[in-house]
Scaffold this motif. Structure first.
Motif, PDB file in Angstrom:
ATOM      1  N   VAL A 156       0.798  -1.226   0.000  1.00  0.00           N
ATOM      2  CA  VAL A 156       0.000   0.000   0.000  1.00  0.00           C
ATOM      3  C   VAL A 156       0.831   1.278   0.000  1.00  0.00           C
ATOM      4  O   VAL A 156       0.433   2.265  -0.620  1.00  0.00           O
ATOM      5  N   LEU A 157       1.997   1.305   0.641  1.00  0.00           N
ATOM      6  CA  LEU A 157       2.732   2.565   0.779  1.00  0.00           C
ATOM      7  C   LEU A 157       3.113   3.158  -0.571  1.00  0.00           C
ATOM      8  O   LEU A 157       3.062   4.381  -0.758  1.00  0.00           O
ATOM      9  N   HIS A 158       3.478   2.320  -1.529  1.00  0.00           N
ATOM     10  CA  HIS A 158       3.880   2.828  -2.845  1.00  0.00           C
ATOM     11  C   HIS A 158       2.688   3.330  -3.668  1.00  0.00           C
ATOM     12  O   HIS A 158       2.880   3.888  -4.756  1.00  0.00           O
ATOM     13  N   CYS A 213       9.541  -1.177  -3.986  1.00  0.00           N
ATOM     14  CA  CYS A 213      10.506  -0.069  -4.054  1.00  0.00           C
ATOM     15  C   CYS A 213      10.956   0.069  -5.506  1.00  0.00           C
ATOM     16  O   CYS A 213      12.007  -0.451  -5.910  1.00  0.00           O
ATOM     17  N   ILE A 214      10.157   0.754  -6.290  1.00  0.00           N
ATOM     18  CA  ILE A 214      10.336   0.797  -7.736  1.00  0.00           C
ATOM     19  C   ILE A 214      11.628   1.504  -8.114  1.00  0.00           C
ATOM     20  O   ILE A 214      12.224   1.232  -9.160  1.00  0.00           O
ATOM     21  N   PRO A 241      12.228  -0.631 -17.096  1.00  0.00           N
ATOM     22  CA  PRO A 241      10.814  -0.801 -17.507  1.00  0.00           C
ATOM     23  C   PRO A 241       9.838  -0.514 -16.372  1.00  0.00           C
ATOM     24  O   PRO A 241       8.812   0.136 -16.570  1.00  0.00           O
ATOM     25  N   MET A 242      10.177  -0.973 -15.152  1.00  0.00           N
ATOM     26  CA  MET A 242       9.291  -0.708 -14.018  1.00  0.00           C
ATOM     27  C   MET A 242       9.326   0.759 -13.620  1.00  0.00           C
ATOM     28  O   MET A 242       8.303   1.332 -13.237  1.00  0.00           O
ATOM     29  N   ARG A 243      10.478   1.398 -13.716  1.00  0.00           N
ATOM     30  CA  ARG A 243      10.573   2.811 -13.344  1.00  0.00           C
ATOM     31  C   ARG A 243       9.821   3.712 -14.316  1.00  0.00           C
ATOM     32  O   ARG A 243       9.408   4.816 -13.965  1.00  0.00           O
ATOM     33  N   LEU A 244       9.637   3.224 -15.545  1.00  0.00           N
ATOM     34  CA  LEU A 244       8.883   3.998 -16.530  1.00  0.00           C
ATOM     35  C   LEU A 244       7.379   3.861 -16.354  1.00  0.00           C
ATOM     36  O   LEU A 244       6.615   4.711 -16.823  1.00  0.00           O
ATOM     37  N   LEU A 245       6.952   2.790 -15.677  1.00  0.00           N
ATOM     38  CA  LEU A 245       5.523   2.518 -15.568  1.00  0.00           C
ATOM     39  C   LEU A 245       4.742   3.617 -14.850  1.00  0.00           C
ATOM     40  O   LEU A 245       3.702   4.057 -15.352  1.00  0.00           O
ATOM     41  N   VAL A 302       7.551   6.308  -6.906  1.00  0.00           N
ATOM     42  CA  VAL A 302       8.863   5.735  -7.176  1.00  0.00           C
ATOM     43  C   VAL A 302       9.830   6.175  -6.081  1.00  0.00           C
ATOM     44  O   VAL A 302      10.128   7.360  -5.941  1.00  0.00           O
ATOM     45  N   PHE A 303      10.287   5.219  -5.288  1.00  0.00           N
ATOM     46  CA  PHE A 303      11.321   5.489  -4.279  1.00  0.00           C
ATOM     47  C   PHE A 303      12.100   4.200  -4.051  1.00  0.00           C
ATOM     48  O   PHE A 303      11.648   3.107  -4.411  1.00  0.00           O
ATOM     49  N   SER A 304      13.265   4.332  -3.478  1.00  0.00           N
ATOM     50  CA  SER A 304      14.138   3.189  -3.238  1.00  0.00           C
ATOM     51  C   SER A 304      13.945   2.640  -1.834  1.00  0.00           C
ATOM     52  O   SER A 304      13.336   3.277  -0.966  1.00  0.00           O
ATOM     53  N   ALA A 305      14.496   1.461  -1.598  1.00  0.00           N
ATOM     54  CA  ALA A 305      14.460   0.886  -0.254  1.00  0.00           C
ATOM     55  C   ALA A 305      15.203   1.781   0.729  1.00  0.00           C
ATOM     56  O   ALA A 305      14.787   1.930   1.885  1.00  0.00           O
TER      57      ALA A 305
END
Length: 205
Positions: A114-116, A144-145, A151-155, A170-173
């Motif tokens: 849910v957080l993302h 953590c996209i 490809p996932m970062r573009l979604l 979009v954020f990292s771990a």
């Protein structure tokens, strides 16, 4: 929130029929979570969807409050809980920041997948921290996209171009764990089934 609620209302029936993408990982997360559950505990789940996880944990605790923004998701969850004969679980439609529990009242808070999906996810973490008792734990599973392939970062930016789709952040771990520490959490467990899989965290207040 209204647009996201409408999207998940439309998706509810289909979502409830979908098999779990990685059953082994799901079962491992259930087991890790249950290490922190006790019979006297009060548990809050935000973004509970159709209630499957809340229903599985309910027999192990005193009370579960499961919330979601989608009325249709919660209607399915109510039916499933009724079929299981569970009397210690309650479903409420609300946003994460509006959960109807007092500060310092919950033993465990679940924020799974849910957080993302929350544009204000750092504020949501702060709100969940406030709801926990001292020594309580926030258990989360988050995509953590920012750590995934292009490809996932573009979604997420592509999704913003399509009316009616929910936003995906979009954020990292590293950014996620720093935000939790900034709130005051101590990270006590971390597990990830693969480099591009959701990050499972247990954080103590």
């Amino acid at each position: 929130m209204a647009n996201a609620a409408k999207f998940w209302d439309r998706m509810a029936a289909r979502y409830s029929r979908q098999p779990i993408a990685d059953e082994a990982a799901y079962q491992h997360k259930l087991a890790l979570t249950r290490e922190h559950l006790r019979a006297h505990m009060h548990v809050l789940e935000v973004g509970c969807g159709t209630g499957s996880t809340a229903i599985l944990h309910a027999p192990h605790v005193a009370q579960v409050l499961a919330t979601d923004i989608s009325a249709n998701m919660l209607a399915i969850a109510e039916e499933k809980a009724c079929a299981e004969g569970l009397e210690n679980i309650r479903f409420v439609q609300c946003a994460v920041e509006d959960v109807p529990v007092a500060n310092d009242s919950q033993d465990v808070v679940l924020a799974l997948s849910v957080l993302h999906l929350l544009p204000n996810w750092p504020e949501a973490i702060q709100s969940l921290y406030a709801r926990l008792k001292p020594g309580g734990v926030l258990i989360s599973s988050t995509a953590c996209i920012g750590d995934m392939g292009w490809p996932m970062r573009l979604l997420p930016p592509v999704m913003k171009l399509v009316p009616g789709l929910p936003s995906v952040q979009v954020f990292s771990a590293r950014v996620l764990t720093e935000a939790m520490r900034d709130c005051g959490f101590e990270l006590v467990d971390r597990w990830q089934p693969g480099p591009e899989k959701a990050l499972f965290l247990v954080a103590m207040k």
